[in-house]
Each structure stands twice: as C-alpha cells, then as structure tokens.
Design an enzyme around this catalytic site. Structure first.
Site, PDB file in Angstrom:
ATOM      1  N   SER A   1      30.160 102.400  62.917  1.00  0.00           N
ATOM      2  CA  SER A   1      29.802 103.752  63.351  1.00  0.00           C
ATOM      3  C   SER A   1      28.299 103.899  63.550  1.00  0.00           C
ATOM      4  O   SER A   1      27.515 103.008  63.237  1.00  0.00           O
ATOM      5  CB  SER A   1      30.299 104.780  62.332  1.00  0.00           C
TER       6      SER A   1
ATOM      7  N   SER B   1      10.503  58.402  60.385  1.00  0.00           N
ATOM      8  CA  SER B   1      11.364  57.245  60.164  1.00  0.00           C
ATOM      9  C   SER B   1      12.049  57.311  58.803  1.00  0.00           C
ATOM     10  O   SER B   1      11.449  57.694  57.799  1.00  0.00           O
ATOM     11  CB  SER B   1      10.553  55.956  60.232  1.00  0.00           C
TER      12      SER B   1
ATOM     13  N   THR C   1      32.908 108.276  61.738  1.00  0.00           N
ATOM     14  CA  THR C   1      33.146 107.442  60.560  1.00  0.00           C
ATOM     15  C   THR C   1      34.484 107.841  59.948  1.00  0.00           C
ATOM     16  O   THR C   1      34.555 108.782  59.161  1.00  0.00           O
ATOM     17  CB  THR C   1      32.026 107.590  59.523  1.00  0.00           C
TER      18      THR C   1
ATOM     19  N   ASP D   1      18.624  48.521  60.211  1.00  0.00           N
ATOM     20  CA  ASP D   1      17.370  49.061  59.661  1.00  0.00           C
ATOM     21  C   ASP D   1      17.649  50.162  58.620  1.00  0.00           C
ATOM     22  O   ASP D   1      17.355  51.331  58.824  1.00  0.00           O
ATOM     23  CB  ASP D   1      16.521  49.616  60.817  1.00  0.00           C
TER      24      ASP D   1
ATOM     25  N   HIS E   1      12.461  49.329  57.663  1.00  0.00           N
ATOM     26  CA  HIS E   1      11.157  48.959  58.215  1.00  0.00           C
ATOM     27  C   HIS E   1      10.003  49.743  57.592  1.00  0.00           C
ATOM     28  O   HIS E   1       8.836  49.471  57.893  1.00  0.00           O
ATOM     29  CB  HIS E   1      11.153  49.108  59.743  1.00  0.00           C
TER      30      HIS E   1
END
Length: 764
Positions: free
Chosen positions: A278, A699, A353, A576, A526
């Site tokens: 509402s 990484s 409402t 890796d 790595h």
C-alpha cells in the site's frame, strides 16, 4: 605475473504484511509537507524530526538514551494544524523535548525484596532481587536498565511450589490481580495509564501446570525491541514450530513435547508470505521487506526442511503470486525467484490498506474444497508472520479472520487437545506509527514464547533476519557469507586468505587463497618455489593482522613449471594447485569460514540436491556446457571486491583457449593444447560480456560459482594472457584476447580427497 608469462601473482504459513509508514527523512528547515500543516513551531528541544507519509505525519528523533516527550509522532489534521502535544495523563504541553530514558520500577514484587528502590531507574542502573525463606528464585536475580527502556534478563519470581501451576510472576511495570494458582484459576495484568500491554492480559492455570497465553509487559511508545532480542526470541519460537509432535507419533492427545528442527518428510507445513504494497509502505521499505523474506526462506531451507509456501501482496486488494497447492511451492529457489520478481508498483492504482482481505486470501488457501478435509489435514502446521503498523484503513478488523482460521483448524475447541501448536501468528510492528494494541491483538500468545515485536525501522528489521541466519550453529557450513550493509570485506568473503612469500634480496610475492577447512588453505603452486621456507610464508585470514604459522606446503605431484622448457615452452602451469597446512586449527567466525569444494557432502547440501547426488551430477550443476556466470575476489585500494566473469564452457571455449597464443612465450606454440590442458577453465574476453581480468596478486584465489545463496569454488586462479594491471592500476581498455586461466578443481579431485581426507569434508 610470472617470468615471461602473466601468471596472476599479483568470492510454516508465514504472512508478511508490511505497513511501515514509508519514512522519508528531510531536514526540517528545508521541508514542507505536501499536506496543509505548517512546520513553524513543531521543532523539538534537543532533537530533530522527520516527515512521514508525504508530510501528513512527523516523527520526533532524539539522541541515543533519550526519548521524545510527550509524544513520538504527530499527525496533520484536516484543520491544517498538527495534533496537540499531550502527556499520558492528557495534560497539554507547549513544546516537545528530548528526555532521558528511564526503565520502569517494579510496582509489586511478591514473596521477596528488591534493591535499590527508586521511583525510576536510569540507563545502566542495576536492580537485585532475593526471596524470603522458603521461596526459590526463578528468573534473573540481577537486571540492568537498557538503552531501549527495557530491563535485561528475565522476570524474577519467588515461588514455593505450593500451587498447581507455578507463580506466573509480575513483570516489572505491570500490576497483577490474583494470587491463587490452582487448576483453572486466573490472574489478570494491568498497565499504568499511557502504557500499552503486550502479551496476555488474562492467564489461566491449565492442565499439566502451564499457564495459558504469554507473559505480559507494559510498553511505552518509545520502546523498541533490539534486532538481537527479536532474532533470539523469534528464532527460538520458530525452531519450536518447524516441527511438532504429530497425532501419530505415539504421544497422547494434548501431551506437550519438545519440537525438533528436522521436519518429518511425511509431515506438512505451509508458509504464507504476505507483503503489504500500500501507499504507506514506500518502495524502499517494500524492497527491504523482500530481502527479509529471502533471508527467512534461506533460514528455513538451511534446516533441511521443505515447507509449502504461499505468496501474497496486497493493498486495497490482495494478489496471490504463489499458492501452496502449486507443485513448486516447496521449492525454496523457485519461491525466492517469484518473490524477487514482484514490484512495488503492482498495487499502485489501488493503494489502500486492507489487512483483512490479505488474511482472507490466506484463509482461502488453508481451506479445502466442498468443506471436506483432506487426509492428514490435522497434521499440517501453520505459522503467520504479519509485519504491520496495525493501522488498517479499510475492510474491517482483521482479528475476525484470525478467529476464522482458528475455527477452521479446530484450535482451542478441545480442552484436552487444544492444538495450539498448529497455528502461530507472529506480528512485527515496524516504524514509529505502530498501534501496539492492534498488533498485540493479532499475535499468538504462548507460554515462554514471544510472538509480537516492535522494531524501530526497516533497517532494524533487516538486522533481525541477518542475525537469524548468521547464528553460531551455521559457522561450519561452507560457502555462507554475511551480506549485510555493516559487514566488512571479510564478512562478505570469509574464506579469502592473503598470502605473502618473503625472499631475502628478492623482495616478496603476493597471492590469494581460500580457506577450505580448519587446517587448510587452497592456493596456486606457482606462488612458491622449492627454496621457500615455511617461516618465510605469511598467511592471514579474516582481515586479521596476525600471521598464521605454517606447517607445510603440499604441491600437486604433477606440477612442474619447467616441465616443457625443452619443448620451447618457458613456463607450464598444468596442475598449478597447492595446499597450505596450518599449524593451529582455525576458529570459525563471521569473518572466517570455509568455501565449498566440489564433490563434497557440504556442496550437495548447499545446492539443495538429494543426498544421493553423485560427483558427476554436481559437475553438471556447476559447470554445464555453456557460459557460466562466476566471480573472483580482487584487492583494490586495500578493499576486497568481487569481479563477475563468465567461464567459457560452451561454444566459446575453443576461441577462449586459442587466445593463449598471445601470452608472452607462447606465440610459437603450434598446438595450444600443449599449454592449455583439460585441467584449465577459461574466462575473459568481451563476449557475452566484457569480463574483468585478474591482476598480479590475485593468483591462487578461488574462481567461484554463486548458487542458491552459497559460494562454491570451482577453480584456482593460475595465469593470464595480458598484464592488465600495470603500475598497480587496473586498465579500463584491454584487448579482446585478454584471457585468464584457472585450474579446474573437478580435474584434481583425487589429490584433494587424499590430502583433505581427515578434514571431515565428506568427499563423494
């Protein structure tokens, strides 16, 4: 980046009717109501005010520890003047002011003494209770006056056990009439003038020694429940409701047993979500309510239960979006999707409402065709959650529908088996305009449970549902985050680890990693060399400044960066991956939590898949043959940020992998599969969208798929074709061949399973 290449060294039925007042904060000196009331002379001494409902009401705002006197809100009357400032005893006051909050004093305390005695108590004051000889103290012996005007702890009661029911006590601020506690005896409670009674005014001693209703309290207009109080009380009651004792479990009728969290698959629960759309709501509050409901659905789903949902929005008329009778109504993801697609504008043309109509929509979903109850109807549990200010403006009193629902469910008709466990009505009063009498009338009243709450605003309400989700029992669950506006970077990425390798005379190398268990961090191989010593490797998690001690770094046995140098390939990143084992066990918390790994029981639960799900089925769910939305976490200007990318796993996979030839040192590689093995996932490029690229320092970080509000790691960031972050700054314009490659965790599962076999991850 690496030497020549670019390795990147461098994330019940429930009802919700929200009538929160549609607050807009405006500096009073600049504001002008859209109504006809002037702002001249309405200011408050020691505070400020803000306009509500497009200038038709205002709310006084005071600093913490103070409250507006004599009223918190005023309304613009049809005469063009603001409502009069009147005290609780109806005396007129010329000017509003902020006064210090006090906690009420005990009007009565039976069978004992309290100290110190005072007409009122300031915030932080303490009060102590003790009982006369022959009486035992229940509740809190010491209580503290809190900043919200409430006393900490529980009602202190002195009882000698002589009654059939125990002494129900006199909550501070209330008065009790009745001192006999025999079967069917009643007591009544009253509040001082100007205060509103919450809970049960009348309580009756019942068979089994329990009291009907719920403990009362006397509320002043400035009193609110804190998010922590609401979360604890609501969640406590909610978990009681999620499963109860059904009629066929061997217990006699009316016998009360502790209800469990795990729902019997043969049991039944309907959850109706009803949102008020509402005029008084406002778009931002409506959106906030949807967020709360999404979190609530997540909370219920986290218990492993699958109730049926109904979804209704309403203003002048209700609109049913999901019916409990629909096949997908027990699918939490589908219900969440329907909820997210609802717009505030759906009720724009008829914006009254009518709470009664909304409840009638729920009643219609509860009822059965031709008034013939289906088999098992009496084992279905119903919970109603209503968020409202209690100020319905059309349709009539909604309490009558609650009575009709109770009648339909045969609740309260049989004294020996009242079936009260089969209906719970929770009412959340939101905002300053709450009618406490109305919201209390709608709420269930059950012994040792709280069903009515008043929260300050939508922000506080969102706090409630975040606190509900992030309880200590869920800390070990993988892939969960605290997505809260007040959350830090590590609340939102609690798995993220920062890794630094210090090499004398060579500087240091930075990487990322992910917490996968209490002893292990997963990262890229790595990031380290064979010469790195454990003491030179620094790992931090949770945003903490202290570094964790390292026991050992475990490399995948097939990783060899120099493995193809003789073939003219300077650096080779196949396999890796590495695991860092910590010397000491991590203590999980809101900022330190594990991410989910593929092919584990935790990921099966996170994805809400059947327990019989196989590793291959998880792979099909997480890495289908198409473009897959994913993300990684990067650090920019000392802040962790999520970067959305697409894993090219469909028709764009080949072109993505071929762009590896543009990487330094790979330009002479004739067969790209020599460097891009089946162990890699590829992201980057400009199709279907321009993906951000990883930077030096990213990484080892996780490549993540976000599904069903959980985060599952599918890859480890390894290397990139182009260094897009020169001079510590991410370039905005990058070539289309800027790709990133990540180790696919599904391809290294045997190694992960071997190294993490003692970590209780439940590999499939």
């Amino acid at each position: 980046m690496g030497s020549n290449l670019s390795p990147q060294l461098c994330l019940m039925p429930f009802i919700l009717g929200l009538l929160s007042g549609g607050v807009t904060t405006t500096p009073w000196s600049l504001a002008r109501p859209q109504g006809s009331c002037s702002l001249e002379g309405v200011e408050i001494k020691g505070g400020s005010f803000r306009l509500l409902q497009e200038g038709q009401a205002l709310e006084y705002v005071c600093p913490s520890g103070f409250y507006p006197y004599p009223v918190q809100t005023r309304t613009c009357r049809s005469t063009g003047s603001w409502s009069t400032l009147k005290t609780q005893d109806q005396k007129t006051v010329r000017k509003a002011e902020c006064r210090a909050i006090h906690c009420p004093r005990p009007h009565d305390f039976e069978n004992g003494e309290y100290w110190p005695r005072s007409p009122y108590y300031n915030v932080s004051d303490e009060i102590s209770f003790h009982c006369y000889d022959g009486y035992t103290l229940r509740g809190s012996a010491n209580r503290t006056c809190q900043v919200n005007g409430r006393w900490s702890g529980q009602t202190a009661i002195c009882d000698n056990g002589a009654g059939y029911c125990s002494n129900p006590g006199i909550p501070i601020g209330t008065r009790k009439v009745g001192s006999q506690y025999r079967l069917e005896d009643s007591v009544t409670y009253h509040c001082s003038r100007g205060l509103t009674l919450r809970g049960s005014q009348r309580r009756t001693c019942q068979e089994g020694g329990s009291w009907s209703g719920t403990e009362p309290s006397c509320q002043d207009s400035f009193m609110y429940d804190t998010p922590q109080e609401v979360a604890e009380a609501f969640l406590s009651s909610l978990t009681e409701t999620i499963e109860g004792v059904d009629a066929e479990d061997g217990h006699g009728p009316g016998e009360q047993q502790k209800r469990k969290i795990v729902l019997d698959p043969s049991g039944s629960m309907n959850i109706y979500l009803v949102l008020d759309g509402s005029d008084s709501i406002g778009a931002s509050n409506f959106t906030g309510a949807k967020k709360c409901l999404v979190n609530l659905i997540e909370k219920v789903a986290s218990y492993g239960v699958k109730p049926r949902y109904g979804l209704v929005t309403y203003a002048t008329y209700p609109k049913i979006w999901v019916k409990v009778s629909e096949a997908d109504s027990s699918n939490a993801d589908w219900v969440t999707k329907q909820l997210n697609e609802i717009n505030y504008e759906d009720h724009k043309l008829k914006s009254g409402t009518n709470t009664k109509k909304a409840l009638q929509a729920v009643y219609s979903m509860m009822s059965w065709p031709d008034d013939v109850p289906p088999e098992g109807w009496n084992r279905t549990r119903h919970v109603i959650i209503l968020m409202t200010d209690g100020l319905h403006n059309m349709g009539g009193d909604p309490i009558t529908v609650i009575d009709e629902i109770r009648d339909l469910l045969y609740i309260g008709k049989d004294r020996k088996n009242p079936r009260e466990d089969y209906l719970d009505v929770y009412v959340f009063g939101v905002g300053p305009l709450v009618n406490q009498v109305n919201i209390n009338a709608l709420a269930s009243k059950k012994d040792n449970e709280q069903h009515v709450f008043k929260v300050k605003d939508m922000e506080n309400l969102e706090d409630v549902f975040y606190q509900m989700i992030d309880e200590s029992q869920s800390l070990s669950l993988c892939g969960m985050v605290w997505e809260h506006r007040k959350g830090t970077d590590y609340h939102k990425q609690p798995w993220q680890a920062k890794i630094s390798v210090i090499r004398p005379s060579k500087g240091h190398e930075s990487c990322m990693g992910a917490v996968v268990s209490e002893y292990f961090v997963l990262t890229a191989a790595h990031c380290f060399t064979v010469d790195d010593k454990e003491h030179s490797i620094k790992v931090s998690v949770g945003g903490e400044k202290r570094d964790l001690e390292i026991e050992v770094v475990l490399f995948h046995p097939n990783y060899n960066i120099n493995g193809k140098k003789e073939a003219g390939i300077p650096e080779f990143y196949d396999y890796d991956v590495a695991l860092i084992k910590l010397k000491n066990k991590l203590k999980y918390g809101q900022t330190i939590r594990p991410i989910c790994l593929p092919c584990t029981e935790g990921t099966t639960r996170a994805l809400r898949l059947p327990p019989t799900t196989t590793c291959q089925q998880q792979k099909e769910e997480l890495l289908p043959a198409q473009d897959i939305k994913a993300l990684f976490v990067s650090e920019e200007e000392k802040k962790l940020t999520r970067k959305e990318v697409y894993i090219k796993n469909g028709d764009k996979k080949g072109s993505c992998e071929r762009d590896a030839q543009y990487a330094p040192g790979y330009d002479k590689v004739k067969d790209i599969s020599e460097v891009v093995t089946p162990r890699f996932l590829c992201t980057g490029g400009v199709s279907p969208y321009a993906d951000p690229n990883t930077c030096r320092g990213d990484s080892g970080g996780p490549l993540i798929v976000h599904k069903r509000s959980r985060f599952i790691q599918v890859g480890v960031i390894s290397w990139g074709v182009v260094d897009v972050c020169k001079n510590q700054k991410r370039q905005k314009q990058v070539p289309a061949h800027a790709r990133d490659f990540h180790i696919n965790l599904f391809q290294v599962l045997p190694w992960l399973k071997e190294k993490l076999q003692d970590e209780d991850l439940g590999f499939l």
